[in-house]
Design a protein around this motif. Sequence first.
Motif, short mmCIF file in Angstrom:
data_model
loop_
_atom_site.label_atom_id
_atom_site.label_comp_id
_atom_site.label_asym_id
_atom_site.label_seq_id
_atom_site.Cartn_x
_atom_site.Cartn_y
_atom_site.Cartn_z
N MET A 1 0.81 -1.20 0.00
CA MET A 1 0.00 0.00 0.00
C MET A 1 0.85 1.27 0.00
O MET A 1 0.44 2.32 -0.47
CB MET A 1 -0.92 0.00 1.23
N MET A 2 2.05 1.14 0.56
CA MET A 2 2.93 2.30 0.65
C MET A 2 3.77 2.47 -0.61
O MET A 2 4.49 3.46 -0.74
CB MET A 2 3.89 2.15 1.85
N LEU A 3 3.72 1.51 -1.48
CA LEU A 3 4.54 1.57 -2.69
C LEU A 3 3.64 1.46 -3.91
O LEU A 3 3.49 0.38 -4.48
CB LEU A 3 5.56 0.43 -2.69
N PRO A 4 3.06 2.55 -4.31
CA PRO A 4 2.13 2.53 -5.45
C PRO A 4 2.76 1.90 -6.68
O PRO A 4 3.90 2.21 -7.02
CB PRO A 4 1.84 4.00 -5.68
N GLY A 5 2.02 1.02 -7.31
CA GLY A 5 2.52 0.38 -8.51
C GLY A 5 3.21 -0.95 -8.25
O GLY A 5 3.49 -1.70 -9.17
N ARG A 6 3.47 -1.21 -6.98
CA ARG A 6 4.09 -2.49 -6.63
C ARG A 6 3.06 -3.39 -5.97
O ARG A 6 2.20 -2.92 -5.23
CB ARG A 6 5.27 -2.28 -5.68
N THR A 7 3.17 -4.67 -6.20
CA THR A 7 2.20 -5.61 -5.64
C THR A 7 2.79 -6.34 -4.44
O THR A 7 4.01 -6.43 -4.28
CB THR A 7 1.79 -6.65 -6.68
N ASP A 8 1.89 -6.86 -3.64
CA ASP A 8 2.35 -7.58 -2.45
C ASP A 8 3.21 -8.78 -2.85
O ASP A 8 4.23 -9.06 -2.22
CB ASP A 8 1.17 -8.03 -1.58
N ASN A 9 2.81 -9.45 -3.91
CA ASN A 9 3.57 -10.62 -4.35
C ASN A 9 4.98 -10.23 -4.79
O ASN A 9 5.96 -10.91 -4.46
CB ASN A 9 2.84 -11.29 -5.51
N GLU A 10 5.06 -9.15 -5.50
CA GLU A 10 6.35 -8.69 -5.99
C GLU A 10 7.26 -8.29 -4.82
O GLU A 10 8.45 -8.65 -4.78
CB GLU A 10 6.13 -7.49 -6.91
N ILE A 11 6.68 -7.58 -3.88
CA ILE A 11 7.45 -7.14 -2.71
C ILE A 11 7.91 -8.35 -1.90
O ILE A 11 9.04 -8.43 -1.43
CB ILE A 11 6.62 -6.18 -1.86
N LYS A 12 7.01 -9.29 -1.77
CA LYS A 12 7.34 -10.51 -1.04
C LYS A 12 8.51 -11.23 -1.70
O LYS A 12 9.44 -11.69 -1.02
CB LYS A 12 6.10 -11.41 -1.00
#
Length: 237
Positions: free
Chosen positions: A94-105
């Motif tokens: 939510m804090m990184l617009p354009g990035r997804t939870d899966n990608e961050i994970k």
Amino acid sequence: MVRAPCCEKVGLNKGQWTPEEDQILASYIKKYGHENWRALPKEAGLLRCGKSCRLRWINYLRPGIKRGNFTKEEEDAIISLHQMLGNRWSAIAMMLPGRTDNEIKNVWNTHLKKRLNPNQILPKSKRKMQRQDNLNSIMEFSSASASESCSDFSFFSCTESSNVTEGDSNNASGNDGSLESIHDHGVEEIDESFWTETLSMNGCDSPLMVADSPIEEDMSFWLRIFEAGELQGFPEI
DNA sequence: AAAAAACGCAACCGCGGAATC
DNA sequence: CGATTCCGCGGTTGCGTTTTT
């Protein structure tokens, strides 16, 4: 009770999505939206389960997805947020617009985790408790800050505006990025008015408060916070 | 050059909780 | 108000690619 399977597994495609499937899914959602993921694949003519369609849409097809390598600022922000939130990838996303939870994970598990001191990695059972502690600390900290000045933690409020700017039809249903998500995870003790009050406080001119604030500003803001050592009071994970 | 190991990413699985019946 | 359905999340796996031996 016995949970019904999310879909009939027989005869459905699994694995990598083909460009044709992507095309079908994207054009269907563009036309009709995605009010019912379970029914969507059948109506769209896809041999996929609803979950699979949702995942594909959220992570790759929806508008506003930022592809490519993470910037240093984004990585640092993830590390910082992870320190506070633990493995709450959706909250971090939510804090990184354009990035997804899966990608961050994935980035965390493949790159960023290695940056940490291995001694700081707790067993799973302890991490859950630690996470709740961190959340409570965040809320205490942000409440205190809000009472004095514009809180450095006003990013929670800004989350809403960030998402709004995405022009993302998904906002209407699922991946809300809203206050509810925060509340869902055990911070009910914070009155909702807190956030609006925080937003409207005098002198609240953080770049994060600007709806169309570019992500780079978000990241530098985070870096400033952490470099200033303002979060040192949080327990380490 | 080939085999093995390591890495990275996309997708699946199962659970919890909210919504609905 | 309990049962059921659906959604979203986080953990995990599978597999293609890259690096090392």
